[in-house]
Motif scaffolding. Structure first.
Motif, PDB file in Angstrom:
ATOM      1  N   GLN A   1       1.162  -1.133  -0.096  1.00 56.87           N
ATOM      2  CA  GLN A   1      -0.061   0.345  -0.206  1.00 56.87           C
ATOM      3  C   GLN A   1       0.501   0.848   0.229  1.00 56.87           C
ATOM      4  N   PRO A   2       1.563   1.648  -0.897  1.00 57.31           N
ATOM      5  CA  PRO A   2       2.864   2.779  -1.105  1.00 57.31           C
ATOM      6  C   PRO A   2       1.800   4.115  -1.037  1.00 57.31           C
ATOM      7  N   ASN A   3       1.127   4.583  -0.599  1.00 55.29           N
ATOM      8  CA  ASN A   3       0.291   5.978  -0.352  1.00 55.29           C
ATOM      9  C   ASN A   3       0.590   6.870  -0.587  1.00 55.29           C
ATOM     10  N   SER A   4       2.389   7.643   0.204  1.00 59.91           N
ATOM     11  CA  SER A   4       2.480   8.922   0.201  1.00 59.91           C
ATOM     12  C   SER A   4       3.536   8.330  -0.261  1.00 59.91           C
ATOM     13  N   LEU A   5       4.822   9.777  -1.250  1.00 53.25           N
ATOM     14  CA  LEU A   5       5.832   9.614  -1.685  1.00 53.25           C
ATOM     15  C   LEU A   5       6.762  10.797  -1.409  1.00 53.25           C
ATOM     16  N   ALA A   6       8.220  11.004  -1.005  1.00 55.69           N
ATOM     17  CA  ALA A   6       8.470  11.879  -1.256  1.00 55.69           C
ATOM     18  C   ALA A   6       9.560  12.210  -1.870  1.00 55.69           C
ATOM     19  N   PHE A   7      10.605  13.076  -2.678  1.00 55.57           N
ATOM     20  CA  PHE A   7      11.582  13.113  -3.505  1.00 55.57           C
ATOM     21  C   PHE A   7      12.466  14.021  -2.853  1.00 55.57           C
ATOM     22  N   ASP A   8      14.285  13.486  -1.996  1.00 54.13           N
ATOM     23  CA  ASP A   8      14.474  14.368  -2.777  1.00 54.13           C
ATOM     24  C   ASP A   8      15.561  14.679  -3.415  1.00 54.13           C
ATOM     25  N   ASP A   9      15.711  15.692  -3.298  1.00 51.06           N
ATOM     26  CA  ASP A   9      16.642  15.981  -4.958  1.00 51.06           C
ATOM     27  C   ASP A   9      17.614  16.330  -5.167  1.00 51.06           C
ATOM     28  N   LYS A  10      18.582  17.015  -3.483  1.00 50.09           N
ATOM     29  CA  LYS A  10      19.815  16.776  -2.884  1.00 50.09           C
ATOM     30  C   LYS A  10      20.506  15.604  -3.284  1.00 50.09           C
ATOM     31  N   THR A  11      19.917  14.499  -2.404  1.00 46.93           N
ATOM     32  CA  THR A  11      20.654  13.224  -2.693  1.00 46.93           C
ATOM     33  C   THR A  11      19.637  12.232  -3.831  1.00 46.93           C
ATOM     34  N   GLY A  12      19.100  12.558  -3.930  1.00 49.03           N
ATOM     35  CA  GLY A  12      18.529  11.429  -5.032  1.00 49.03           C
ATOM     36  C   GLY A  12      17.873  10.343  -4.614  1.00 49.03           C
ATOM     37  N   THR A  13      17.224  11.053  -3.314  1.00 54.34           N
ATOM     38  CA  THR A  13      16.206   9.375  -2.303  1.00 54.34           C
ATOM     39  C   THR A  13      15.499   9.309  -2.915  1.00 54.34           C
ATOM     40  N   LEU A  14      14.453   8.445  -2.820  1.00 54.16           N
ATOM     41  CA  LEU A  14      12.883   8.631  -2.639  1.00 54.16           C
ATOM     42  C   LEU A  14      12.822   7.750  -1.743  1.00 54.16           C
ATOM     43  N   TYR A  15      11.682   8.265  -1.329  1.00 52.98           N
ATOM     44  CA  TYR A  15      11.004   7.693   0.554  1.00 52.98           C
ATOM     45  C   TYR A  15       9.459   7.462  -0.119  1.00 52.98           C
ATOM     46  N   VAL A  16       9.165   5.766   0.364  1.00 54.18           N
ATOM     47  CA  VAL A  16       8.494   5.372   0.240  1.00 54.18           C
ATOM     48  C   VAL A  16       7.161   4.998   1.285  1.00 54.18           C
ATOM     49  N   VAL A  17       5.692   5.488   2.021  1.00 56.93           N
ATOM     50  CA  VAL A  17       5.602   5.502   3.121  1.00 56.93           C
ATOM     51  C   VAL A  17       4.116   4.584   2.537  1.00 56.93           C
ATOM     52  N   SER A  18       4.167   3.147   3.846  1.00 56.45           N
ATOM     53  CA  SER A  18       3.231   2.268   3.455  1.00 56.45           C
ATOM     54  C   SER A  18       2.033   3.747   4.847  1.00 56.45           C
ATOM     55  N   GLY A  19       1.072   2.522   3.842  1.00 60.40           N
ATOM     56  CA  GLY A  19      -0.595   3.091   4.788  1.00 60.40           C
ATOM     57  C   GLY A  19      -1.511   1.656   4.990  1.00 60.40           C
ATOM     58  N   SER A  20      -0.586   0.738   5.261  1.00 66.72           N
ATOM     59  CA  SER A  20      -0.901   0.207   6.174  1.00 66.72           C
ATOM     60  C   SER A  20      -0.496  -0.795   6.685  1.00 66.72           C
ATOM     61  N   GLY A  21       1.132   0.196   7.094  1.00 61.89           N
ATOM     62  CA  GLY A  21       2.020  -0.438   8.883  1.00 61.89           C
ATOM     63  C   GLY A  21       2.968  -1.005   8.003  1.00 61.89           C
TER      64      GLY A  21
END
Length: 226
Positions: A193-213
């Motif tokens: 359940q990958p509900n939320s995303l955030a990208f850090d352009d400085k480091t090229g890192t992508l964060y994926v937050v689960s909506g189901s815990g």
């Protein structure tokens, strides 16, 4: 980083690891549901009852616009604020004064999430319509519309790619928007359940937050070809 909260908002100082609570004067009973920071440093907050509040530098309300069913997400390009209203599946721009709506467009059949990329494009996931919508921000205009199967939900923008999560397949797709038609460049398996995303352009890192815990997935060097 900012987080909307009942009666005000939370400010997270990432460098110091400190969270501060800020109450908006006179709005103790307001259920704030969205927040964004404008280029001039002013904050705009959205509420569950469909209003956008623009704050003065001292934290008081300087303007209010109540024309929405509900304010679900806010992003800002310059001093213009973009409002996603899931109930009306619409995207609306609010002028820098915070008192007038400039443009409003329907966003597919059931828009759920919105993000702004570094090029000033507004990315919207139309979950019910199974598509990615790409709006130009000045003026607000629908420039690209592309089918994304698998229940698109989370979106994030980066300098190179537009990121869309598919909650039905637990996948994350990076699209190149440069040609005018989104082109899939990379695909990752994700947490459930990958509900939320955030990208850090400085480091090229992508964060994926689960909506189901199921946790937070960190993808370093996202988008780079092997």
């Amino acid at each position: 980083a900012y987080l909307a909260a009942p009666g005000g908002y939370l400010r997270f100082d990432v460098a110091r690891g400190v969270i501060e609570r800020h109450d908006v004067p006179g709005q103790q009973a307001t259920d704030f549901t969205a927040i964004t920071s404008r280029a001039d440093g002013r904050l705009a907050l959205g509420s569950a009852d469909g209003a956008v509040y623009t704050l003065a530098p001292d934290g008081t309300v300087s303007a209010q616009l109540k024309i929405f069913a509900r304010v679900d997400e806010l992003v800002a390009h310059g001093d213009t604020v973009f409002v996603l209203d899931r109930s009306q599946t619409s995207v609306t721009t609010v002028d820098p004064s915070g008192t007038q709506a400039q443009h409003a467009l329907r966003a597919g059949e059931g828009a759920t999430n919105m993000a702004l990329d570094p090029a000033g494009r507004v990315l919207v996931a139309d979950t019910r319509g199974e598509q990615l919508l790409v709006f130009g921000s000045d003026p607000l205009i629908l420039r690209q519309q592309y089918p994304v199967r698998g229940a698109p939900y989370g979106v994030a923008g980066s300098a190179g790619l537009a990121w869309v999560s598919e909650t039905a397949t637990n996948s994350l797709v990076g699209y190149d928007l440069a040609t005018g038609i989104p082109v899939e460049k990379v695909r990752y398996r994700t947490v459930q359940q990958p509900n939320s995303l955030a990208f850090d352009d400085k480091t090229g890192t992508l964060y994926v937050v689960s909506g189901s815990g199921a946790g937070v997935q960190v993808i370093a060097g996202a988008g780079k070809q092997p």
